[in-house]
Design a protein around this motif. Structure first.
Motif, PDB file in Angstrom:
ATOM      1  N   LYS A   8       0.835  -1.200   0.000  1.00 19.73           N
ATOM      2  CA  LYS A   8       0.000   0.000   0.000  1.00 19.73           C
ATOM      3  C   LYS A   8       0.872   1.252   0.000  1.00 19.73           C
ATOM      4  N   ILE A   9       1.972   1.236   0.736  1.00 18.71           N
ATOM      5  CA  ILE A   9       2.896   2.372   0.735  1.00 18.71           C
ATOM      6  C   ILE A   9       3.429   2.597  -0.671  1.00 18.71           C
ATOM      7  N   ASP A  10       3.861   1.532  -1.328  1.00 19.11           N
ATOM      8  CA  ASP A  10       4.369   1.644  -2.702  1.00 19.11           C
ATOM      9  C   ASP A  10       3.302   2.203  -3.639  1.00 19.11           C
ATOM     10  N   GLU A  11       2.072   1.744  -3.488  1.00 16.12           N
ATOM     11  CA  GLU A  11       0.969   2.214  -4.326  1.00 16.12           C
ATOM     12  C   GLU A  11       0.723   3.709  -4.111  1.00 16.12           C
ATOM     13  N   ILE A  12       0.742   4.142  -2.867  1.00 16.13           N
ATOM     14  CA  ILE A  12       0.497   5.540  -2.533  1.00 16.13           C
ATOM     15  C   ILE A  12       1.633   6.426  -3.046  1.00 16.13           C
ATOM     16  N   VAL A  13       2.873   5.982  -2.871  1.00 13.59           N
ATOM     17  CA  VAL A  13       4.025   6.753  -3.335  1.00 13.59           C
ATOM     18  C   VAL A  13       3.995   6.891  -4.855  1.00 13.59           C
ATOM     19  N   THR A  14       3.681   5.824  -5.548  1.00 15.51           N
ATOM     20  CA  THR A  14       3.589   5.874  -7.011  1.00 15.51           C
ATOM     21  C   THR A  14       2.523   6.880  -7.445  1.00 15.51           C
ATOM     22  N   LYS A  15       1.375   6.834  -6.801  1.00 16.40           N
ATOM     23  CA  LYS A  15       0.297   7.776  -7.139  1.00 16.40           C
ATOM     24  C   LYS A  15       0.734   9.206  -6.839  1.00 16.40           C
ATOM     25  N   ASN A  25      -3.112  16.751  -1.873  1.00 17.20           N
ATOM     26  CA  ASN A  25      -4.061  16.213  -0.891  1.00 17.20           C
ATOM     27  C   ASN A  25      -3.349  15.408   0.186  1.00 17.20           C
ATOM     28  N   LEU A  26      -2.318  14.692  -0.203  1.00 16.14           N
ATOM     29  CA  LEU A  26      -1.541  13.887   0.745  1.00 16.14           C
ATOM     30  C   LEU A  26      -0.862  14.788   1.771  1.00 16.14           C
ATOM     31  N   THR A  27      -0.404  15.934   1.331  1.00 17.54           N
ATOM     32  CA  THR A  27       0.238  16.892   2.227  1.00 17.54           C
ATOM     33  C   THR A  27      -0.772  17.539   3.170  1.00 17.54           C
ATOM     34  N   LYS A  28      -1.946  17.878   2.633  1.00 23.93           N
ATOM     35  CA  LYS A  28      -2.967  18.566   3.422  1.00 23.93           C
ATOM     36  C   LYS A  28      -3.681  17.644   4.406  1.00 23.93           C
ATOM     37  N   ASP A  29      -4.045  16.458   3.953  1.00 14.33           N
ATOM     38  CA  ASP A  29      -4.810  15.532   4.794  1.00 14.33           C
ATOM     39  C   ASP A  29      -4.415  14.096   4.444  1.00 14.33           C
ATOM     40  N   PRO A  30      -3.274  13.650   4.985  1.00 13.66           N
ATOM     41  CA  PRO A  30      -2.763  12.329   4.595  1.00 13.66           C
ATOM     42  C   PRO A  30      -3.740  11.183   4.845  1.00 13.66           C
ATOM     43  N   GLU A  31      -4.479  11.245   5.928  1.00 13.23           N
ATOM     44  CA  GLU A  31      -5.397  10.142   6.231  1.00 13.23           C
ATOM     45  C   GLU A  31      -6.468   9.996   5.152  1.00 13.23           C
ATOM     46  N   LYS A  32      -7.110  11.093   4.779  1.00  9.72           N
ATOM     47  CA  LYS A  32      -8.158  11.027   3.749  1.00  9.72           C
ATOM     48  C   LYS A  32      -7.575  10.648   2.394  1.00  9.72           C
ATOM     49  N   ALA A  33      -6.406  11.187   2.063  1.00  7.83           N
ATOM     50  CA  ALA A  33      -5.784  10.874   0.770  1.00  7.83           C
ATOM     51  C   ALA A  33      -5.453   9.392   0.682  1.00  7.83           C
ATOM     52  N   ILE A  34      -4.884   8.859   1.745  1.00 13.48           N
ATOM     53  CA  ILE A  34      -4.508   7.438   1.761  1.00 13.48           C
ATOM     54  C   ILE A  34      -5.753   6.566   1.699  1.00 13.48           C
ATOM     55  N   GLU A  35      -6.760   6.924   2.461  1.00 19.74           N
ATOM     56  CA  GLU A  35      -7.994   6.132   2.429  1.00 19.74           C
ATOM     57  C   GLU A  35      -8.638   6.166   1.044  1.00 19.74           C
ATOM     58  N   SER A  36      -8.465   7.264   0.309  1.00 18.84           N
ATOM     59  CA  SER A  36      -9.044   7.335  -1.038  1.00 18.84           C
ATOM     60  C   SER A  36      -8.366   6.355  -1.988  1.00 18.84           C
ATOM     61  N   ASP A  41     -11.902   2.653   5.154  1.00 23.14           N
ATOM     62  CA  ASP A  41     -11.547   3.391   6.360  1.00 23.14           C
ATOM     63  C   ASP A  41     -10.480   2.573   7.092  1.00 23.14           C
ATOM     64  N   ILE A  42      -9.323   3.143   7.246  1.00 29.39           N
ATOM     65  CA  ILE A  42      -8.191   2.425   7.835  1.00 29.39           C
ATOM     66  C   ILE A  42      -8.188   2.636   9.345  1.00 29.39           C
ATOM     67  N   ASP A  48      -1.178   5.270  10.847  1.00 25.79           N
ATOM     68  CA  ASP A  48       0.062   5.890  11.312  1.00 25.79           C
ATOM     69  C   ASP A  48       1.283   5.227  10.686  1.00 25.79           C
ATOM     70  N   SER A  49       1.287   3.913  10.613  1.00 27.58           N
ATOM     71  CA  SER A  49       2.434   3.221  10.028  1.00 27.58           C
ATOM     72  C   SER A  49       2.505   3.467   8.518  1.00 27.58           C
ATOM     73  N   ILE A  50       1.366   3.598   7.868  1.00 28.03           N
ATOM     74  CA  ILE A  50       1.359   3.883   6.432  1.00 28.03           C
ATOM     75  C   ILE A  50       1.869   5.300   6.172  1.00 28.03           C
ATOM     76  N   ILE A  51       1.391   6.278   6.932  1.00 25.80           N
ATOM     77  CA  ILE A  51       1.844   7.662   6.767  1.00 25.80           C
ATOM     78  C   ILE A  51       3.350   7.756   6.983  1.00 25.80           C
ATOM     79  N   THR A  52       3.860   7.115   8.020  1.00 27.09           N
ATOM     80  CA  THR A  52       5.295   7.123   8.299  1.00 27.09           C
ATOM     81  C   THR A  52       6.067   6.499   7.144  1.00 27.09           C
TER      82      THR A  52
END
Length: 72
Positions: A8-15, A25-36, A41-42, A48-52
């Protein structure tokens, strides 16, 4: 729900690398961006581990890019 955090981290970084709006969006609200990206709903502990992981991977990619320029 079980999922592969590293995948999931790799997928998010690629996006984030390919979509400037998503990076914003990731900078403004990482939780919502990642969940999108993940589509669910994570749980708080997992987010926290995904954001890190995303922050670390993006930072390492930037550093690699900077050092790669020195070789040219």
């Amino acid at each position: 729900m079980a999922f592969d955090v590293k995948a999931k981290i790799d997928e998010i970084v690629t996006k984030a690398k390919n979509d400037p709006n998503f990076m914003d969006n990731l900078t403004k609200d990482p939780e919502k961006a990642i969940e999108s990206v993940i589509g669910v709903d994570i749980p708080d502990g997992a987010i926290d581990s995904i954001i890190t992981g995303v922050k670390a991977k993006i930072s390492m990619d930037k550093i690699s890019g900077i050092f790669g320029k020195f070789g040219k």
